[in-house]
Design an enzyme around this catalytic site. Sequence first.
Site, PDB file in Angstrom:
ATOM      1  CB  CYS A  85      -0.968  -0.038   1.173  1.00  0.00           C
ATOM      2  SG  CYS A  85      -2.402   1.018   0.871  1.00  0.00           S
ATOM      3  CD  GLU A 127      -1.042  -5.808   5.534  1.00  0.00           C
ATOM      4  OE1 GLU A 127      -1.024  -6.269   4.370  1.00  0.00           O
ATOM      5  OE2 GLU A 127      -0.935  -4.594   5.790  1.00  0.00           O
ATOM      6  CG  HIS A 159      -3.616  -3.552   3.316  1.00  0.00           C
ATOM      7  ND1 HIS A 159      -2.642  -3.020   4.115  1.00  0.00           N
ATOM      8  CD2 HIS A 159      -4.224  -2.500   2.719  1.00  0.00           C
ATOM      9  CE1 HIS A 159      -2.658  -1.705   4.023  1.00  0.00           C
ATOM     10  NE2 HIS A 159      -3.625  -1.363   3.172  1.00  0.00           N
TER      11      HIS A 159
HETATM   12  N1  LIG Z   1      -3.386   1.902   3.632  1.00  0.00           N
HETATM   13  C1  LIG Z   1      -2.460   2.695   3.090  1.00  0.00           C
HETATM   14  O1  LIG Z   1      -1.264   2.452   3.188  1.00  0.00           O
HETATM   15  C2  LIG Z   1      -2.974   3.934   2.446  1.00  0.00           C
HETATM   16  C3  LIG Z   1      -1.897   4.744   1.801  1.00  0.00           C
HETATM   17  C4  LIG Z   1      -2.365   6.148   1.445  1.00  0.00           C
HETATM   18  N2  LIG Z   1      -2.701   6.867   2.647  1.00  0.00           N
HETATM   19  C5  LIG Z   1      -3.566   6.056   0.510  1.00  0.00           C
HETATM   20  O2  LIG Z   1      -4.647   6.421   0.883  1.00  0.00           O
HETATM   21  O3  LIG Z   1      -3.431   5.619  -0.596  1.00  0.00           O
END
Ligand SMILES: NC(=O)CC[C@H](N)C(=O)O
Length: 520
Positions: A86, A178, A176
């Site tokens: 992310c 994880e 994600h």
């Molecule tokens: N969950 C995250 O790592 C989000 C990354 C960043 N804040 C976004 O909105 O894209």
Amino acid sequence: MSISHHPETVLIVDFGSQVTQLIARRVREAGVYSEIAPFQSAEEAFRRLQPKAIILSGSPASTVETGSPRAPKVLFESGLPILGICYGQQLLCAQLGGKVESSDHREFGRAFLDIEDSCALFEGLWAPGTRHQVWMSHGDRVTALPEGFRVVGTSAGAPFAAIADDRRKYYGVQFHPEVVHTPDGAKLIANFVLKIAGLKGNWTMAAYREQAVEAIRRQVGSGRVICALSGGVDSSVAALLTHEAVGEQLTCILVDHGLMRKDEAASVVNMFREHYNLPLILVDASERFLQALDGVTDPEVKRKTIGRLFIEVFEEEAKKLGGADFLVQGTLYPDVIESVSFTGGPSVTIKSHHNVGGLPERMNMKLVEPLRELFKDEVRELGRELGLPEHFIGRHPFPGPGLAIRCPGVVTREKLDILRQADAIYLEEIRKAGLYDAIWQAFAVLLPVQTVGVMGDGRTYEYVCALRAVTSVDGMTADFYHYDMDFLGRTATRIINEVRGINRVVYDITSKPPGTIEWE
Ligand SMILES: NC(=O)CC[C@H](N)C(=O)O
Ligand SMILES: Nc1ncnc2c1ncn2[C@@H]1O[C@H](COP(=O)(O)OP(=O)(O)OP(=O)(O)O)[C@@H](O)[C@H]1O
Ligand SMILES: O=c1[nH]c(=O)c2[nH+]cn([C@@H]3O[C@H](COP(=O)(O)O)[C@@H](O)[C@H]3O)c2[nH]1
Ligand SMILES: [Mg+2]
């Protein structure tokens, strides 16, 4: 407290995601030791740990904002494999010459990944042309790749949802892996550490035990140690580990704060004196805790008051023992993440667990917290490793602030007595129905609300009791337990018939999130 050097460590750089610890956990599940370092001290951690691979976490920050966190350069100069998740993926692009933009195609929750090309991350898992459920939580997205990268997966909101630079072994995913809502995510992380980084994956809980014992010895030296022992799984495991490490230097202290469940203090003392050869002191401090809580209604004030008194009592007891240099607590990772921001950065405080955010600022003793990086189910596994009996390992968690946070509003002796009786009946019924092990945690809450009832043709005006039961793996997320109505009816009837002061029972069907498990 950090565990001793391990030959195969993965360094996880935390940029403030709420789920960073889950990355560490998945890496451990793959049999590889990992440590998390906040981005501010990642360079120092890199030099100290000499890791074999690096993972960059998610973050509430945005790479397009000036001043947002960056990964230290040494990580890119190290030649090690890197997985960016992310925000971590967005950083790979922002720092290596690609482009990240804020977008209107925000994705939160379930999304689908289309596999465009084969990739070492997907080996044995996802073939080109197939589609898989993943979990997303982002507003920004990568719009141009740095040199050397190719796209291997796309989603509706992210044209570069999975990217790879095979030569440098750099990989990035917008989703994600994880979290459990990415069903194949754990295997994807295992592919990264085992196949891509080529680690052996032979790290186990037995190894954790050895490392933890060694780390306690190093930290404590020949100092005197007291252990805050509640009789819960966490502090019991922490006490046994410490005992293994420093033997006679340890004394355990159980504080009866008057907020325990029915017969709890006595049964914990019995169990420890019968089963274990640990020196244990029971301190009756109920008067003092209840006085300090008199008139307090704010949940955070309750927690902080209890946290402060716990430490005062520990310090007094330590003095009686001729002084102690260290205090062992069974603090777990979820206590930490919900209480304080791990990075000192932007993740928010949900509630101050008495043993973390509830601690007073000045303390004479240094903390020893050998379980600070683990989740509940991992602690249970460690408990098995230490030979704790199964019925003990299966005990439901019970919060340090005890019944005080199950009495919303003012806490009085009278209310505590009522709650204790209702709670005991509820748990007895759960055991009788054979449901105890299927439920992660169950308890009664006494609401500061009185309602009208009719009993024996007379009017009653008494308290409402709420019953709570949840299923969970690690306490971080939870669902309410789906009882059958007969069970609930039977239990409610018993509570109302047998407990004076309660004339109505309700069942809490809130999951976490949006609720928390406890009511305060
Ligand atoms: N969950 C995250 O790592 C989000 C990354 C960043 N804040 C976004 O909105 O894209
Ligand atoms: N009544 C108590 N007396 C002494 N220490 C306590 C007491 N209650 C809590 N603690 C300390 O606070 C820590 C955190 O409490 P917590 O309830 O999270 O863990 P636990 O009681 O060990 O395990 P469990 O989560 O299974 O109840 C404990 O590990 C213990 O060190
Ligand atoms: O020792 C503790 N001290 C605390 O201050 C505390 N607050 C919550 N809990 C326990 O943590 C788990 C998650 O609870 P919440 O969803 O209410 O945050 C549940 O198992 C709760 O019982 C605590 N344990
Ligand atoms: Mg407890």
